[in-house]
Design an enzyme around this catalytic site. Structure first.
Site, short mmCIF file in Angstrom:
data_model
loop_
_atom_site.label_atom_id
_atom_site.label_comp_id
_atom_site.label_asym_id
_atom_site.label_seq_id
_atom_site.Cartn_x
_atom_site.Cartn_y
_atom_site.Cartn_z
N LYS A 124 1.01 -1.18 -0.26
CA LYS A 124 -0.08 0.03 0.00
C LYS A 124 1.09 1.33 -0.09
CE LYS A 124 -4.03 2.15 2.56
NZ LYS A 124 -5.15 1.74 3.32
N ASP A 136 -1.74 10.51 -5.99
CA ASP A 136 -0.36 10.12 -6.31
C ASP A 136 -0.06 8.92 -6.30
OD1 ASP A 136 -0.32 10.04 -3.81
OD2 ASP A 136 0.80 11.83 -3.41
N ARG A 194 0.47 -5.21 3.48
CA ARG A 194 -0.40 -6.13 4.10
C ARG A 194 -0.75 -7.35 3.48
NH1 ARG A 194 -5.43 -2.03 2.98
NH2 ARG A 194 -5.46 -2.06 0.97
N ASP A 276 -16.51 -0.12 -0.38
CA ASP A 276 -15.02 -0.37 -1.13
C ASP A 276 -14.12 -0.83 0.07
OD1 ASP A 276 -15.35 2.52 -0.97
OD2 ASP A 276 -13.43 2.58 -1.12
N ASP A 286 -8.59 -1.89 5.52
CA ASP A 286 -8.24 -0.40 5.13
C ASP A 286 -8.38 0.72 6.19
OD1 ASP A 286 -7.84 -0.85 2.54
OD2 ASP A 286 -9.24 0.42 1.60
P1 AMP Z 1 -9.92 5.24 0.90
O1 AMP Z 1 -11.17 6.20 1.16
O2 AMP Z 1 -8.56 5.55 1.27
O3 AMP Z 1 -10.64 3.58 0.81
O4 AMP Z 1 -10.00 5.46 -0.65
C1 AMP Z 1 -10.73 5.55 -1.57
C2 AMP Z 1 -10.20 5.33 -2.99
O5 AMP Z 1 -9.16 6.22 -3.21
C3 AMP Z 1 -9.43 3.97 -3.16
O6 AMP Z 1 -9.67 3.64 -4.66
C4 AMP Z 1 -8.26 4.37 -2.86
O7 AMP Z 1 -7.29 3.40 -3.59
C5 AMP Z 1 -8.13 5.75 -3.41
N1 AMP Z 1 -6.85 6.47 -3.01
C6 AMP Z 1 -6.73 6.93 -1.75
N2 AMP Z 1 -5.68 7.56 -1.53
C7 AMP Z 1 -5.02 7.31 -2.89
C8 AMP Z 1 -3.64 8.25 -3.18
N3 AMP Z 1 -3.04 8.80 -2.47
N4 AMP Z 1 -3.10 7.71 -4.30
C9 AMP Z 1 -4.29 7.03 -5.34
N5 AMP Z 1 -5.30 6.49 -4.91
C10 AMP Z 1 -5.98 6.81 -3.73
MG MG Z 2 -10.25 2.08 0.68
#
Ligand code: AMP
Ligand code: MG
Length: 524
Positions: A124, A136, A194, A276, A286
């Site tokens: 991750k 990013d 992970r 998700d 997550d």
């Molecule tokens: P999360 O809220 O962290 O579960 O993320 C929601 C979505 O945004 C998922 O598809 C993650 O992979 C994507 N995401 C979150 N942070 C980043 C990041 N820094 N770069 C690329 N994708 C991200």
């Molecule tokens: Mg997520």
């Protein structure tokens, strides 16, 4: 490290993205895209979990080899690894968000260990993927420390969870606007490896279903049942049989129920229960703006992004999990001949959650079983804990020391955060203690047995938000010692550990309002 036995079933058996372009875009007709981790400047192992290393057949010498940091920092692959990012969608904060996918997570491969267990290894923070959208692909050290420590802490608490092998600092910086207030800063970057038997989420099914790609949906359902739920498949049974699919979805509902009941037992607030972020295996997955309950409050959420609506507050989690399962059920309708089995499975969620929660309440109170009056007893103490501003973890641990023949508040005093509130609520606490002691006496359980029972479900040590932040502050200066020490303490959360009592104390006053301790955002 050459001894891994890879069996990359996901990429072998399921359709992938034919387009090799790593740039963010919509991916149709495929369940993943092959993508390489983006190299980092100077990978260094800050911490690692010996239990997870053992699951993977890795020795301390393997982890300390230079190769380990290169592989688990994203600079090198071991033969047999076939990196990919998965395509999934999701409902975020109650609304369909379309394609999301692994935006910064990259699976390296699936291994089968010497016990025949399958473990998928996923980095991750490993760089851009077709699913990175506008972000990013990187992760900052603070959120990586939080994910690393909490995964392992949850496991040792007995809560189903994805695991964490390693925390590697990258030597690169990542720019984040932590509170979305126009003050971005460069922060140290990190990569967590992970590990779980599967990283398939509710959203993996929702995406093909939303696009009416029923063939793809069916393939994923069959694959998931075969690979991740083999115990459900009777010998020679056709995996697409509707009875089997019904048993599978029922199992998903039941596992989710038990997981959330565990969250409520230990005072864990996930913070972003988007679909998700829900594992098909019923694992906690997550770790973002999660938090631990200090002073008991069913309305608390650590996530500032959700501060207004409080959709994902502590006391709402059981209902949100049910709502999320409802979204998964909707997505699965085209894979089922009728909706009846899906509806029946959702009912099972309610039943299993209620039963597990009641069993947990009985255990937390040290009772042999939980009657309807005992539920009232618990509801009343929850209300009182909130009014009196009382620490959840300290309270339930200390409750085991209350003598049922001479109930006194003395063992419970260290759990109060505010003297005024304590004095005001003391009479009501005394009344409650009398009721509780009466109930314990009727139960007739010897005091020692009651304490043993309670101490097996009421942890002494949890990853309090401020402790994680203290570990982060040091780690950001290159000192991983507190991460390592916390990991060690949290390996035995139900044991007394007299030389580690500092980690069992109430949250200090300075942490009440400090970012990272009381407020977190999705920026990570
Ligand atoms: P999360 O809220 O962290 O579960 O993320 C929601 C979505 O945004 C998922 O598809 C993650 O992979 C994507 N995401 C979150 N942070 C980043 C990041 N820094 N770069 C690329 N994708 C991200
Ligand atoms: Mg997520």
């Amino acid at each position: 490290m050459q001894n891994f036995s890879f069996d990359n079933a996901f990429v072998r058996e399921l359709p992938g993205d034919p387009d090799a372009d790593p740039r963010p875009r919509q991916v149709h007709g495929a369940l993943y895209s092959r993508v390489m981790p983006t190299p980092v400047s100077a990978p260094r192992v800050l911490a690692w979990s010996r239990e997870v290393a053992a699951l993977l057949g890795l020795t301390a010498a393997d982890v300390e080899s230079g190769e380990f940091a290169e592989v688990f920092g994203g600079n090198a692959l071991i033969e047999g690894m076939e990196p990919y990012a998965a395509a999934y969608g999701g409902h975020q904060f109650g609304h369909w968000a379309g394609q999301l996918g692994d935006g910064r997570a990259i699976t390296l491969g699936e291994i089968v260990n010497e016990h025949g267990e399958r473990w998928e290894m996923q980095l991750k923070g490993a760089g851009l993927t077709p699913y990175s959208r506008t972000a990013d692909g990187r992760a900052v050290l603070r959120s990586s420390v939080r994910e690393f420590l909490c995964s392992e802490a949850m496991h040792h608490l007995g809560v189903p969870t994805t695991r964490a092998l390693s925390l590697v600092t990258t030597g690169d910086t990542v720019v984040r606007d932590m509170f979305y207030d126009g003050r971005p800063r460069a922060e140290p970057g990190a990569v967590v490896c992970r590990v779980a038997p599967s990283f398939i989420r509710f959203g993996n099914f929702e995406l093909p279903s939303s696009r009416e790609d029923v063939a793809l949906l069916n393939r994923l359902v069959d694959f998931t049942i075969r690979r991740d739920f083999p115990e459900l498949v009777a010998h020679g049974e056709d995996p697409s049989h509707e009875d089997l699919r019904a048993r599978w979805f029922t199992e998903v509902c039941e596992r989710t129920a038990r997981m959330v009941a565990d969250w409520m037992r230990v005072g864990f607030v996930h913070g972003v229960m988007n679909t998700d972020n829900m594992s098909i295996l019923g694992l906690t997955i997550d770790y973002g703006p999660y938090g631990w309950i200090d002073d008991f409050d069913l309305d608390w959420t650590p996530n500032t992004t959700d501060a207004h609506q409080r959709r994902y507050r502590f006391g709402h989690q059981p209902r949100i999990a049910y709502w999320n399962l409802g979204q998964l059920a909707n997505a699965l309708v085209p894979a089922f001949g009728s909706t009846a089995p899906l509806e029946a499975a959702l009912q099972r969620y309610i039943h299993v959650f209620t039963e597990t929660d009641r069993a947990n309440m009985a255990a937390k109170l040290g009772l042999a079983s939980c009657t309807d009056e005992d539920v009232d007893l618990m509801t009343d103490i929850y209300e009182l804990l909130a009014t009196g501003e009382v620490d959840m973890t300290i309270f339930f641990r200390a409750l085991a020391d209350v003598d049922a023949d001479h109930p006194s508040l003395d063992p419970l005093r260290p759990a109060f955060y505010d003297d005024d509130k304590r004095e005001r609520t003391e009479p009501r606490f005394r009344e409650w203690l009398e009721r509780y002691a009466g109930r314990v006496r009727r139960d007739g359980v010897p005091a020692d047995l009651r304490r043993t029972r309670m101490n097996a479900v009421n942890p002494r040590y949890v990853l309090r938000n401020y402790l994680a932040q203290e570990a982060i502050d040091l780690a950001e200066e290159g000192d991983g010692s507190l991460v390592v020490e916390l990991l060690e303490v949290l390996r035995r959360p139900y044991d007394e550990q007299p030389d580690k009592v500092r980690f069992a104390a109430r949250r200090p006053e300075w942490a009440r309002t400090r970012p990272g301790c009381s407020m977190l955002s999705c920026s990570s």
